[in-house]
Scaffold this motif. Sequence first.
Motif, PDB file in Angstrom:
ATOM      1  N   GLU A  26       0.837  -1.211   0.000  1.00  0.00           N
ATOM      2  CA  GLU A  26       0.000   0.000   0.000  1.00  0.00           C
ATOM      3  C   GLU A  26       0.861   1.245   0.000  1.00  0.00           C
ATOM      4  OE1 GLU A  26      -2.631   0.149   3.350  1.00  0.00           O
ATOM      5  OE2 GLU A  26      -3.787  -1.589   2.659  1.00  0.00           O
ATOM      6  N   ASP A  27       0.266   2.314  -0.508  1.00  0.00           N
ATOM      7  CA  ASP A  27       0.911   3.608  -0.407  1.00  0.00           C
ATOM      8  C   ASP A  27       0.276   4.318   0.780  1.00  0.00           C
ATOM      9  OD1 ASP A  27       2.699   5.473  -1.151  1.00  0.00           O
ATOM     10  OD2 ASP A  27       1.430   6.366  -2.722  1.00  0.00           O
ATOM     11  N   ARG A  28       1.086   4.649   1.788  1.00  0.00           N
ATOM     12  CA  ARG A  28       0.560   5.276   3.006  1.00  0.00           C
ATOM     13  C   ARG A  28       1.215   6.627   3.214  1.00  0.00           C
ATOM     14  NH1 ARG A  28      -0.152   1.225   8.096  1.00  0.00           N
ATOM     15  NH2 ARG A  28      -1.942   0.105   7.278  1.00  0.00           N
ATOM     16  N   PRO A  29       0.554   7.535   3.945  1.00  0.00           N
ATOM     17  CA  PRO A  29       1.192   8.828   4.227  1.00  0.00           C
ATOM     18  C   PRO A  29       2.419   8.646   5.118  1.00  0.00           C
ATOM     19  CG  PRO A  29      -1.010   8.699   5.240  1.00  0.00           C
ATOM     20  CD  PRO A  29      -0.797   7.420   4.493  1.00  0.00           C
ATOM     21  N   LEU A  30       3.381   9.543   4.987  1.00  0.00           N
ATOM     22  CA  LEU A  30       4.587   9.486   5.814  1.00  0.00           C
ATOM     23  C   LEU A  30       4.176   9.688   7.270  1.00  0.00           C
ATOM     24  CD1 LEU A  30       7.587   9.261   5.049  1.00  0.00           C
ATOM     25  CD2 LEU A  30       7.700  11.756   5.201  1.00  0.00           C
ATOM     26  N   PRO A  31       4.554   8.771   8.193  1.00  0.00           N
ATOM     27  CA  PRO A  31       4.089   8.917   9.573  1.00  0.00           C
ATOM     28  C   PRO A  31       4.854  10.009  10.321  1.00  0.00           C
ATOM     29  CG  PRO A  31       5.469   6.955   9.344  1.00  0.00           C
ATOM     30  CD  PRO A  31       5.377   7.575   7.978  1.00  0.00           C
ATOM     31  N   GLU A  32       4.162  10.741  11.165  1.00  0.00           N
ATOM     32  CA  GLU A  32       4.770  11.833  11.954  1.00  0.00           C
ATOM     33  C   GLU A  32       5.053  11.340  13.365  1.00  0.00           C
ATOM     34  OE1 GLU A  32       6.033  14.641  11.176  1.00  0.00           O
ATOM     35  OE2 GLU A  32       5.423  14.320   9.081  1.00  0.00           O
ATOM     36  N   PRO A  33       6.290  11.486  13.846  1.00  0.00           N
ATOM     37  CA  PRO A  33       6.596  10.991  15.191  1.00  0.00           C
ATOM     38  C   PRO A  33       5.931  11.809  16.293  1.00  0.00           C
ATOM     39  CG  PRO A  33       8.520  12.059  14.192  1.00  0.00           C
ATOM     40  CD  PRO A  33       7.461  12.029  13.144  1.00  0.00           C
ATOM     41  N   ALA A  34       5.446  11.115  17.348  1.00  0.00           N
ATOM     42  CA  ALA A  34       4.971  11.762  18.577  1.00  0.00           C
ATOM     43  C   ALA A  34       6.221  12.257  19.322  1.00  0.00           C
ATOM     44  CB  ALA A  34       4.195  10.744  19.398  1.00  0.00           C
TER      45      ALA A  34
END
Length: 337
Positions: free
Chosen positions: A16-24
């Motif tokens: 899948e193509d997923r959005p780049l995850p943003e770190p907490a």
Amino acid sequence: MKAAVVRDFTAPLVIEDRPLPEPAPHQVRVRIEASGLCHTDLHAAHGDWPVTPQPPFVPGHEGVGIVEAAGDQVRHVRVGDRVAIPWLADACGRCDHCVSGWETLCLEQHNSGYSVDGAHAQYALAHGDYVVPVPDGVDPLDAAPLSCAGVTTYKAVKVSGARPGTRVLVSGIGGLGHLALQYARIAGAETVAVDVTDDKLALARELGADHVIDARTQDVAAEVQRLGGADAAVSLAVSNESFQAAYGSLRRGGTLVLVALPAGGRLELPVFDTVLNGITVVGSIVGTRQDLADTFRLHALGRTRVIRESRRLEEVNTCMDELLAGKVTARLVFDLR
Ligand code: NAD
Ligand code: ZN
Ligand code: ZN
């Protein structure tokens, strides 16, 4: 970003193509370079175990890559560092297990590629305190298998009590077993390797096993008893029969270390023999961050060899089929560079 996703326990994985995850604030975002395919990923993708992950999820807990972004509470690693994302995604850090060096037993732990998304992707989020730095000079394609197969067997061999003068049986010379054999040799033990494929038996010989047994044609327990019995047996084969054979290989006072986790895994223990022979049966689950640091250090010193082949993430389903069929020589590693 690309990620391999389990959507259903009965269907192939989907890229899948997923959005780049943003770190907490406590997390890092790791640009994955290498991600090893562990047999546990098969158990996860098939929902084999009593506690199953919740699809959709991204498997993978042998992730290695570069920290690309870090939340403002992250203290121990920096942007640009190479780190490993192991099975132990995080733990509470406060319970008796965590503070006594047994964080792998924490009841509040999360697990990469199981209860949280893992490393079979171009990027992964991880807890800044639970990623483990990879020393300079260790190839990321080697570091990936060391992050589970390595640390798990490093720990299991320690738990087995292997030392000079002992005889140690390694049952299953796959991803885990080919490293277990090397740690048992480093500990100074005489080694007995068991498997059921010609490639693995040849690999065991090449890695210096003192004795090699083919469980297809030989009676494992009888052969090992002929040698005098094993002081310890480390069970890494995904087969109930192999547990029974490993148990039967022990000499008096011996220790069976259970590591492999087949679906519905069972071992029948004869109480009389276990008591009279003074047998210990112990479960061993991965290793701590310190165990992984030790595992990397041994490799950096040139004491271990990681046998692996690289593949593309898009090949994840054929790789899983190969692993299930026992056709993989030691480890497959997705090269995401
Ligand atoms: P693998 O498929 O690479 O290796 C298994 C090996 O066992 C193969 O070489 C296979 O040929 C061999 N085998 C099969 N039947 C056998 C038999 N009857 N006797 C001897 N050998 C036999 O798998 P892996 O990635 O090394 O993982 C092994 C198991 O360990 C899996 O169940 C995995 O989930 C589990 N695991 C446990 C931990 C833990 O912390 N306890 C960590 C990682 C993996
Ligand atoms: Zn694993
Ligand atoms: Zn804890």
